[in-house]
Design an enzyme around this catalytic site. Structure first.
Site, short mmCIF file in Angstrom:
data_model
loop_
_atom_site.label_atom_id
_atom_site.label_comp_id
_atom_site.label_asym_id
_atom_site.label_seq_id
_atom_site.Cartn_x
_atom_site.Cartn_y
_atom_site.Cartn_z
N GLU A 224 -5.86 -0.67 10.82
CA GLU A 224 -5.11 -0.84 9.64
C GLU A 224 -5.08 -2.34 9.34
O GLU A 224 -4.31 -3.07 9.88
CB GLU A 224 -3.74 -0.30 10.03
CG GLU A 224 -3.64 0.98 10.65
CD GLU A 224 -4.09 2.06 9.82
OE1 GLU A 224 -4.23 1.88 8.21
OE2 GLU A 224 -4.55 3.29 10.00
N CYS A 257 1.73 -5.16 4.14
CA CYS A 257 0.20 -5.01 4.11
C CYS A 257 0.18 -4.05 2.79
O CYS A 257 -1.07 -4.24 2.18
CB CYS A 257 -0.25 -4.30 5.33
SG CYS A 257 0.42 -2.62 5.63
#
Length: 470
Positions: A224, A257
């Site tokens: 990720e 993010c």
């Protein structure tokens, strides 16, 4: 159990201790202790008790590391992780059931099924920006799937790392779930060990290191990684659009993010958006955001210096001030930003929102697709046709309409990237699947050998019969 990795400069021997720690976790897994559903439920219930009973301690650690307001910490770290765990508990029996598979006529009588099996011992390497949620959310699925786990919190959030190391053994099976603290040396030592799955959240550079280390043992890896998530603004309620952009961007001081990294706005809509963005910053954080208890701080001086340097990439419409000593950086809106400027060359990961103008949706989509695949994408428009076009043509880890960031609160949606923004997905059942092997099982008795028809020698009758059956 907590294995604290010490630095070589202090005379520590983390390199020798980590192999023994990993070996101990593997012994626990090999004993079969993690496989029963009762054990899995007990671990998930322990996570819920940890997050509820120790909320004050975790909130204090988050405030120390990132300046997080306790309510923000609750919403984005604790509550969301509790919800994920409750969701896993509710669906655990269903997720772990075997599924019957039809058998072709030529193989009958026989039975076939698939059954989810744990992968084994997994390594979870967490980042510093959401150091509770992004350490424990993958663990939920790993435990639900019946795995043992080694957890590596980020050393850049030391208070939260220490809290995790001290508290987790009190609530989870200390033989099967272990926290290893330390810096780069500890991570390197862990990656030298054999794991059955590695889950990494962080940047692209370290993601490459993880992949290279995993290749030695052909270990499956979930990455990720983030990236520059775009927001496109065409039309709608500009006051609401501005609030949602500012909220999504400035959450955790921009260190998220999936935060909108930059905005592409049409020339027609740009004046309205600029006006409302300035108002939204003041509405959410006051006329002097430095006094706001709701705005977090930058993680360290290195990141503050990098972000402060990016302020020169455009004209400051709002914000722009900061204090290095307190790691404060004001929510900042930049205009007149060139696509070639430094702020557009890397993921910002801070409270800076650049605005670039485009002619129309087609130009915005071309701009996005000419760059590495982002982790998330956002379109603000009331047009169903525009939303359909955006979904069909933009490649991104997720597509979101008229919101920013909040999509992560839906446990039934997979979360993951594509291309440079990552590989694999998790949340809800997707986390369970990430840490499971869907193993096929085929069973056929020997009392009646119906397979004889497939054995050589192949005469004309067998050829005709097999072509008819198969």
């Amino acid at each position: 159990m907590s294995a604290t990795a010490q630095h070589e400069t202090t005379g520590g021997t983390f390199g020798a201790s980590i192999p023994s720690v990993v070996a101990g976790v593997r012994r626990a897994y090999d004993s079969g202790v993690t496989r029963p559903l009762d054990w899995r439920r007990t671990q998930l219930q322990g996570l819920i008790r940890l997050l509820t009973e120790r909320e004050a301690e975790l909130s204090a650690a988050l405030a120390q590391d990132l300046g997080k307001n306790p309510l923000e910490g609750y919403l984005t770290e604790i509550s969301i992780t509790v919800s994920e765990t409750e969701y896993a508990l509710k669906h655990l029996a269903q997720w772990t059931r075997s599924t019957k598979v039809p058998v072709p006529l030529g193989l009958k009588p026989a039975s076939a099924k698939t059954e989810p099996q744990p992968l084994g011992v997994v390594l979870i390497i967490a980042p510093w920006n959401y150091p509770v949620q992004l350490l424990l959310a993958p663990l939920i699925g790993a435990l639900a799937a019946g795995n043992a786990a080694v957890l590596k919190p980020s050393e850049l959030a030391p208070a939260t790392s220490r809290a995790m190391a001290e508290l987790l053994p009190l609530y989870l099976d200390p033989a099967a779930v272990v926290v290893v603290e330390g810096g780069q040396e500890a991570s390197t030592a862990l990656l030298a060990e054999r794991f059955d799955s590695i889950f990494f959240t962080g940047g692209e550079r370290v993601g490459r290191v993880v992949l290279q280390a995993a290749a030695q043992y052909l270990t499956p890896v979930t990455l990720e990684l983030g990236g520059k998530s775009p927001a496109v603004v065409l039309d709608g309620n500009f006051a609401a659009i501005a609030r949602r952009l500012v909220y999504g961007k400035m959450l955790n001081a921009g260190q998220t993010c999936v935060a909108p990294d930059y905005v592409l706005v049409t020339e027609e809509a740009a004046p309205k958006l600029r006006k409302h963005l300035v108002r939204a910053v003041a509405e959410l954080f006051g006329k002097d955001p430095a006094r706001s208890a709701d705005l977090g701080r930058i993680i360290n001086e290195q990141h503050w210096d990098r972000l402060h340097g990016l302020l020169e990439s455009g004209t400051v419409l709002a914000g722009g001030r900061g204090d290095r000593n307190s790691l404060y950086l004001e929510p900042t809106i930049l205009t007149e930003v060139s696509p070639d400027s430094p702020v557009m060359q890397e993921e910002i990961f801070g409270p800076i929102l650049p605005l670039l103008t485009v002619k129309d949706l087609d130009e915005a989509i071309s701009f996005i697709n000419d760059r590495p695949v982002p982790l998330a994408s956002y379109l603000y428009s009331q047009s169903a046709a525009a939303r359909k076009t955006f979904e069909a043509r933009v490649r991104a880890g997720s597509v979101n309409h008229n919101v920013s960031t909040v999509q992560l609160a839906v446990p039934g949606l997979p979360f993951g990237g594509a291309g440079a923004s990552g590989t694999g997905a998790y949340h809800g059942k997707y986390t369970f699947d990430t840490f499971s092997q869907l193993r096929p099982v085929f069973t056929k008795g020997t009392a009646l050998d119906t397979l004889k028809v497939a054995y050589p020698p192949y005469n004309g009758l067998k050829r005709r019969l097999l072509r008819r059956l198969l």
